[in-house]
Design a protein around this motif. Structure first.
Motif, mmCIF file in Angstrom:
data_model
loop_
_atom_site.group_PDB
_atom_site.id
_atom_site.type_symbol
_atom_site.label_atom_id
_atom_site.label_comp_id
_atom_site.label_asym_id
_atom_site.label_seq_id
_atom_site.Cartn_x
_atom_site.Cartn_y
_atom_site.Cartn_z
ATOM 1 N N ALA A 149 13.945 83.349 62.890
ATOM 2 C CA ALA A 149 13.600 81.981 62.543
ATOM 3 C C ALA A 149 12.956 81.087 63.701
ATOM 4 O O ALA A 149 12.226 80.460 63.400
ATOM 5 C CB ALA A 149 14.268 81.207 61.673
ATOM 6 N N LEU A 150 13.221 81.511 64.878
ATOM 7 C CA LEU A 150 12.934 80.696 66.034
ATOM 8 C C LEU A 150 11.700 81.281 66.707
ATOM 9 O O LEU A 150 11.139 80.580 67.430
ATOM 10 C CB LEU A 150 14.112 80.675 67.009
ATOM 11 N N GLY A 151 11.318 82.398 66.245
ATOM 12 C CA GLY A 151 9.661 82.872 66.848
ATOM 13 C C GLY A 151 8.917 82.127 66.084
ATOM 14 O O GLY A 151 9.006 81.423 65.227
ATOM 15 N N ALA A 152 7.709 82.299 66.614
ATOM 16 C CA ALA A 152 6.377 81.543 66.244
ATOM 17 C C ALA A 152 6.236 81.760 64.938
ATOM 18 O O ALA A 152 6.042 80.866 64.108
ATOM 19 C CB ALA A 152 5.271 81.599 67.216
ATOM 20 N N VAL A 153 6.325 83.172 64.660
ATOM 21 C CA VAL A 153 5.881 83.424 63.222
ATOM 22 C C VAL A 153 6.969 83.129 62.254
ATOM 23 O O VAL A 153 6.770 82.745 61.112
ATOM 24 C CB VAL A 153 6.094 84.879 63.054
ATOM 25 N N GLY A 154 8.404 83.131 62.568
ATOM 26 C CA GLY A 154 9.328 82.713 61.689
ATOM 27 C C GLY A 154 9.393 81.228 61.726
ATOM 28 O O GLY A 154 9.883 80.755 60.537
ATOM 29 N N ARG A 155 8.989 80.437 62.543
ATOM 30 C CA ARG A 155 8.898 78.929 62.555
ATOM 31 C C ARG A 155 7.950 78.606 61.340
ATOM 32 O O ARG A 155 8.091 77.828 60.664
ATOM 33 C CB ARG A 155 8.386 78.199 63.816
ATOM 34 N N ALA A 156 6.684 79.388 61.271
ATOM 35 C CA ALA A 156 5.623 79.075 60.367
ATOM 36 C C ALA A 156 6.317 79.489 58.936
ATOM 37 O O ALA A 156 5.871 78.683 57.930
ATOM 38 C CB ALA A 156 4.541 79.650 60.648
ATOM 39 N N ALA A 157 7.296 80.543 59.011
ATOM 40 C CA ALA A 157 7.506 80.977 57.515
ATOM 41 C C ALA A 157 8.680 80.038 57.056
ATOM 42 O O ALA A 157 8.678 79.788 55.960
ATOM 43 C CB ALA A 157 8.321 82.550 57.983
ATOM 44 N N VAL A 158 9.451 79.429 58.063
ATOM 45 C CA VAL A 158 10.404 78.232 57.493
ATOM 46 C C VAL A 158 9.679 77.276 57.110
ATOM 47 O O VAL A 158 10.160 76.536 56.013
ATOM 48 C CB VAL A 158 10.979 77.824 58.814
ATOM 49 N N PHE A 159 8.722 76.612 57.623
ATOM 50 C CA PHE A 159 7.943 75.535 57.183
ATOM 51 C C PHE A 159 7.354 75.773 55.874
ATOM 52 O O PHE A 159 7.432 74.866 55.115
ATOM 53 C CB PHE A 159 6.597 75.532 58.203
ATOM 54 N N ALA A 160 6.945 77.202 55.596
ATOM 55 C CA ALA A 160 6.163 77.332 54.404
ATOM 56 C C ALA A 160 7.365 77.579 53.253
ATOM 57 O O ALA A 160 7.128 76.930 52.143
ATOM 58 C CB ALA A 160 5.514 78.703 54.325
ATOM 59 N N ALA A 161 8.459 77.897 53.607
ATOM 60 C CA ALA A 161 9.343 78.021 52.734
ATOM 61 C C ALA A 161 9.951 76.766 52.179
ATOM 62 O O ALA A 161 10.173 76.350 51.132
ATOM 63 C CB ALA A 161 10.642 78.994 53.198
ATOM 64 N N LYS A 162 10.043 75.811 53.252
ATOM 65 C CA LYS A 162 10.745 74.476 52.969
ATOM 66 C C LYS A 162 9.698 73.748 51.906
ATOM 67 O O LYS A 162 10.148 73.101 51.300
ATOM 68 C CB LYS A 162 10.789 73.697 54.098
ATOM 69 N N ALA A 163 8.304 73.923 52.429
ATOM 70 C CA ALA A 163 7.232 73.194 51.674
ATOM 71 C C ALA A 163 7.291 73.558 50.107
ATOM 72 O O ALA A 163 7.033 73.042 49.057
ATOM 73 C CB ALA A 163 6.036 73.503 51.979
ATOM 74 N N ARG A 164 7.954 75.115 49.978
ATOM 75 C CA ARG A 164 8.052 75.498 48.461
ATOM 76 C C ARG A 164 9.161 75.092 47.759
ATOM 77 O O ARG A 164 9.460 75.220 46.682
ATOM 78 C CB ARG A 164 8.161 77.105 48.442
ATOM 79 N N GLY A 165 10.370 74.313 48.629
ATOM 80 C CA GLY A 165 11.600 73.750 47.957
ATOM 81 C C GLY A 165 12.177 74.738 48.071
ATOM 82 O O GLY A 165 13.644 74.357 47.106
ATOM 83 N N ALA A 166 12.448 75.835 48.798
ATOM 84 C CA ALA A 166 13.523 76.860 48.745
ATOM 85 C C ALA A 166 14.519 76.276 49.588
ATOM 86 O O ALA A 166 14.342 75.594 50.314
ATOM 87 C CB ALA A 166 12.896 78.165 49.481
ATOM 88 N N LYS A 167 15.791 76.952 49.425
ATOM 89 C CA LYS A 167 17.041 76.507 50.110
ATOM 90 C C LYS A 167 16.836 77.756 51.665
ATOM 91 O O LYS A 167 16.833 78.920 51.240
ATOM 92 C CB LYS A 167 18.353 76.855 49.645
ATOM 93 N N VAL A 168 16.473 77.129 52.640
ATOM 94 C CA VAL A 168 16.137 78.056 53.771
ATOM 95 C C VAL A 168 17.108 78.171 54.876
ATOM 96 O O VAL A 168 17.765 77.485 55.234
ATOM 97 C CB VAL A 168 14.802 77.433 54.706
ATOM 98 N N LEU A 169 17.578 79.481 55.065
ATOM 99 C CA LEU A 169 18.451 79.964 56.127
ATOM 100 C C LEU A 169 18.020 80.573 57.246
ATOM 101 O O LEU A 169 16.800 81.335 57.215
ATOM 102 C CB LEU A 169 19.439 81.066 55.482
ATOM 103 N N ALA A 170 18.132 80.171 58.459
ATOM 104 C CA ALA A 170 17.841 80.782 59.659
ATOM 105 C C ALA A 170 18.580 81.904 59.967
ATOM 106 O O ALA A 170 19.960 81.499 60.381
ATOM 107 C CB ALA A 170 17.546 79.637 60.720
ATOM 108 N N GLY A 171 18.040 82.878 60.318
ATOM 109 C CA GLY A 171 18.752 84.115 61.036
ATOM 110 C C GLY A 171 18.242 84.283 62.292
ATOM 111 O O GLY A 171 17.109 84.528 62.731
ATOM 112 N N VAL A 172 19.447 84.204 63.382
ATOM 113 C CA VAL A 172 18.877 84.092 64.822
ATOM 114 C C VAL A 172 20.096 84.897 65.586
ATOM 115 O O VAL A 172 20.948 85.295 64.888
ATOM 116 C CB VAL A 172 18.732 82.734 65.413
ATOM 117 N N ARG A 173 19.898 85.093 66.839
ATOM 118 C CA ARG A 173 20.819 85.547 67.727
ATOM 119 C C ARG A 173 21.869 84.228 67.917
ATOM 120 O O ARG A 173 21.658 83.199 67.918
ATOM 121 C CB ARG A 173 20.475 85.951 68.941
#
Length: 301
Positions: A149-173
């Protein structure tokens, strides 16, 4: 014009800066004087030969998938852009002083945005958003894990999921947990820590930007009937499971890229830039980017 040329498959020593013919604009195309080009994982994967089975090259070739710069010339049939416009886009042969790409590849850069930093956006933001919107496609209230989720692609995916109203969890190290808290997600999980992994809830969907053993382990947390979206192909471990797998390749989308640029300009989406290098220092730039764990690395003219 000067360009970074890949002479053969290999390490960064296979890259060289040399004079190349200037590209000519055709119908439906836009020619841009490049201010900066982004370095992406696909660049060094191509350089190393990781992708030669699906993407064979003729040498010498110019790498680079996204750029920002000023429009120099437009081809017949182009009305959306004019010379002098500040633009960013997903292209081929972006590690150069000038580039030509179809009109649908380009989007205007917000006035408040540094034109150099705009080169960090096109490929990663479109890839992350298309991963979420086209592959994962979550409903409001779905629990979605974004791996990396902290990579650039992951950040954009988080942004899009939040806009959909999803409950978003970040998987990181584990070392990234504190930084990941700044993403404004509903939960952060260190996927390399056994105790934390065991606390992951059952998931409606996973958006994978990392691959390998991480996604293989996460699959056991996906509910039957759930979805895995990936930018790295279908993991073999997904076969036989009662889940839908959608692997995507990103594609140009001028309208969506314009919206994403505006979101970055407003601060709603953050894509960090780690360092800028002149074109002549492409070897050092790719080495730094390939190490991972940093923001976007740019080549500037």
């Amino acid at each position: 014009m000067k360009a970074v040329v890949l002479k053969s498959y290999g390490d960064v020593d296979a890259l060289a800066v040399q004079d190349m013919p200037e590209p000519k604009v055709g119908p439906g195309e836009v020619k841009v004087r490049v201010t900066a080009a982004g370095i992406n994982p696909v660049d060094w994967k191509i350089r190393r030969g990781d992708m030669k089975a699906m993407m064979p090259l003729q040498f010498p070739t110019i790498l680079g998938r996204d750029v920002a710069g000023e429009v120099m010339e437009v081809g017949p049939g182009v009305s959306d852009f004019k010379p002098g416009d500040r633009v960013m886009g997903v292209v081929n042969a972006g590690y150069a002083e000038k580039v030509v790409a179809p009109v649908e590849s380009w989007a205007k850069v917000p006035e408040s945005m540094d034109l150099k930093d705009a080169a960090a956006l096109p490929l990663v933001t479109l890839t992350g958003v298309q991963l979420m919107e086209e592959a994962v496609n979550p409903k409001k209230g779905d629990t979605v894990l974004v791996i990396g989720a902290l990579g650039a692609v992951g950040r954009a995916a988080v942004f899009a999921a939040k806009a959909r109203g999803a409950k978003v969890l970040a998987g990181v190290r584990g070392s990234q947990k504190a930084e990941a808290q700044k993403l404004g997600v509903d939960g952060v999980f260190a996927l390399d820590v056994a105790d934390e992994f065991s606390k992951l809830p059952m998931l409606d969907a996973v958006a994978d930007t990392v691959g390998g053993q991480v996604v293989a382990r996460v699959l056991e947390k996906v509910k039957p009937g759930g979805t895995l979206g990936s930018v790295l192909g279908e993991p073999p471990e997904a076969k036989g499971r009662q889940i839908t797998v959608r692997a995507i390749l990103s594609h140009p989308d001028s309208r969506r890229l314009t919206q994403l640029g505006q979101a970055v300009a407003k601060g709603d989406l953050v894509i960090p830039v780690s360092k800028r290098f002149p074109l002549e220092q492409v070897k050092e730039a790719q080495k730094l980017a390939e190490q991972g764990g940093v923001g976007k690395v740019l080549l500037v003219n």
